[in-house]
Design a protein around this motif. Structure first.
Motif, short mmCIF file in Angstrom:
data_model
loop_
_atom_site.label_atom_id
_atom_site.label_comp_id
_atom_site.label_asym_id
_atom_site.label_seq_id
_atom_site.Cartn_x
_atom_site.Cartn_y
_atom_site.Cartn_z
N ILE A 175 40.09 27.56 38.21
CA ILE A 175 41.08 26.32 38.45
C ILE A 175 42.51 26.98 38.69
CG2 ILE A 175 42.05 24.16 37.50
CD1 ILE A 175 39.28 23.57 36.29
N ALA A 176 42.90 27.75 37.70
CA ALA A 176 44.42 28.29 37.73
C ALA A 176 44.71 28.95 39.11
CB ALA A 176 44.53 28.85 36.60
N LEU A 177 43.57 29.97 39.24
CA LEU A 177 43.55 30.81 40.44
C LEU A 177 43.71 29.95 41.65
CD1 LEU A 177 41.47 33.90 39.37
CD2 LEU A 177 43.92 33.60 39.34
N GLU A 178 42.89 28.90 41.70
CA GLU A 178 42.64 28.00 42.99
C GLU A 178 43.92 27.48 42.99
OE1 GLU A 178 40.43 23.84 44.18
OE2 GLU A 178 39.81 25.11 42.68
N TRP B 69 38.61 41.67 33.71
CA TRP B 69 39.23 40.19 34.07
C TRP B 69 40.46 40.54 34.96
CZ3 TRP B 69 36.17 36.53 34.31
CH2 TRP B 69 34.97 36.67 33.10
N VAL B 70 41.18 41.70 34.51
CA VAL B 70 42.05 42.03 35.93
C VAL B 70 41.73 42.18 37.09
CG1 VAL B 70 43.63 44.04 36.43
CG2 VAL B 70 43.63 43.00 33.66
N GLU B 71 40.44 42.99 37.16
CA GLU B 71 39.72 43.06 38.38
C GLU B 71 39.37 41.77 39.21
OE1 GLU B 71 38.40 45.16 41.68
OE2 GLU B 71 39.74 45.62 40.07
N TYR B 72 38.89 41.19 38.28
CA TYR B 72 38.45 39.73 38.85
C TYR B 72 39.70 38.74 39.54
CZ TYR B 72 36.09 35.03 38.34
OH TYR B 72 35.76 33.61 38.77
N SER C 157 42.38 39.08 46.83
CA SER C 157 42.16 39.81 47.94
C SER C 157 41.40 38.93 48.92
CB SER C 157 41.38 40.97 47.53
OG SER C 157 40.08 40.64 47.08
N GLN C 158 40.59 38.12 48.38
CA GLN C 158 39.77 37.25 49.26
C GLN C 158 40.50 35.83 49.94
OE1 GLN C 158 36.06 36.48 46.73
NE2 GLN C 158 35.91 38.81 46.70
N ARG C 159 41.67 35.78 49.29
CA ARG C 159 42.42 34.34 49.77
C ARG C 159 42.66 34.46 51.43
NH1 ARG C 159 44.63 31.72 45.18
NH2 ARG C 159 44.93 32.79 43.49
N THR C 160 42.41 33.09 51.95
CA THR C 160 42.92 33.35 53.18
C THR C 160 44.57 33.37 53.48
OG1 THR C 160 42.69 30.74 53.34
CG2 THR C 160 40.86 31.98 53.82
N ILE C 161 45.20 32.51 52.61
CA ILE C 161 46.58 32.79 52.63
C ILE C 161 47.32 33.78 51.54
CG2 ILE C 161 48.64 31.38 52.32
CD1 ILE C 161 47.24 28.94 53.58
#
Length: 345
Positions: A97-100, A117-120, A126-130
């Motif tokens: 939720i926080a990342l979203e 979790w750092v890698e997560y 890296s997968q964000r469109t923006i």
């Protein structure tokens, strides 16, 4: 009021190097918002949140902080315990939720798999469109953990937590001054170093900045504010206290602790600890403790507090016209830095 420029304040675009610790059951959205509005940097603690209320808190923060558009970074942070993330389910959902919601920072502490979790977080970004980079803050209680955080995990901010810190920390952590000096000597060109442990006023912050810190975390001082989630009785307990001790009593009262090896906590000494020393049966201690929790009886319940709790003597609002705690601490910092310059020439 004059800003104070450090590597941290420049990175976060804030005017004072004062950071609210993400304390569970203390650092709610309102407190984090007010610290950020005051020119500092607020973190929300998540270990007691449910997903729906947490999502609403972040939406409220976006509105209150004047962030325009859902794709703009939300200028505050959220804290996560590594060992709770390892258990998955709700805590991982809270991280998602926080990342979203594009929070600016994520704080990771107390886990044997923090690198995972750092890698997560990095993969999510890296997968964000923006494009959006989440700043990762890692808590280190030793030079060894600090080295891993910098060299392996590429932490954006390193929080150095000394043994003076209230709440949970490593039982073998060095005093903050020693830990800061040691890490600074090894990693002078590393990420911003944020000092944590026993910090309650601007004079202490000035001293730590002069020693090489780029920012400071305050927990106990913000726990004793109108906006914190501590109960009124817990807040009064902080104001009346003169010292705190490290203990596992409050963690073990419900059975075996799930915290990583070597972790204990700093809290006010009360009857729950006296009961152990007097040899009271465990089941009776457990009964007494849960009865105290039900009645908000601070003679037995846990009140986490740092080593400088004796310097906390009021319960102000974090941000208002009459007594603005963030600005008060910042002014103390400015005055102390000016006083320090008087030793020259």
């Amino acid at each position: 009021m004059l800003p104070v420029w450090t590597k941290l304040t420049k990175l976060l675009d804030v005017r004072t190097p004062v950071v609210l610790a993400p304390m569970g059951a203390v650092s709610n959205g309102e407190l984090a918002i007010r610290v950020s509005q005051g020119g500092g940097y607020g973190f929300i603690g998540t270990d007691l949140n449910d997903p729906i209320s947490f999502s609403k808190e972040l939406d409220t923060a976006r509105s209150r902080l004047g962030v325009v558009g859902p794709d703009a970074p939300l200028p505050l942070g959220v804290g996560y315990l590594g060992w709770l993330l390892d258990k998955g389910n709700r805590t991982q959902q809270l991280l998602n939720i926080a990342l979203e919601k594009r929070v600016q920072s994520v704080w990771l502490s107390f886990g044997s798999n923090l690198g995972k979790w750092v890698e997560y977080v990095r993969q999510y970004d890296s997968q964000r469109t923006i494009e959006h980079k989440t700043l990762i803050w890692i808590v280190a209680n030793s030079l060894e953990v600090a080295s891993r955080a910098i060299n392996e995990w590429k932490a954006d901010v390193l929080v150095l937590q000394g043994c003076e810190a209230g709440g949970h920390g490593h039982s073998e952590a060095l005093p903050l001054i020693s830990l800061l000096g040691l890490v600074k000597s090894k990693f002078s060109n590393g990420p911003p170093l944020v000092a944590a442990g026993g910090i309650v006023n601007g004079a202490q912050i000035a001293g730590l900045l002069l020693m090489g810190a780029d920012g400071t975390v305050m927990g106990t001082r913000f726990a004793a504010t109108v906006e914190s989630s501590y109960s009124p009785n817990q807040k009064r307990g902080l104001v009346e206290a003169t010292k705190s001790i490290r203990t596992l009593v409050f963690d073990t009262i419900n059975g075996p602790t799930q915290w990583p090896d070597g972790i204990n906590a700093r809290a006010l000494r009360n009857k729950a600890i006296f009961d152990v020393e007097a040899g009271v049966d465990f089941e009776e201690r457990k009964r007494l403790y849960h009865e105290a929790v039900k009645n908000d009886d601070t003679s037995r319940i846990a009140i986490w507090a740092g080593s400088s709790v004796g310097l906390v003597n009021d319960i102000p609002s974090t941000l208002n016209k009459n007594k603005d705690l963030v600005n008060q601490v910042h002014q103390e910092l400015i005055d102390s830095l000016r006083d320090a310059s008087g030793f020259l020439g």
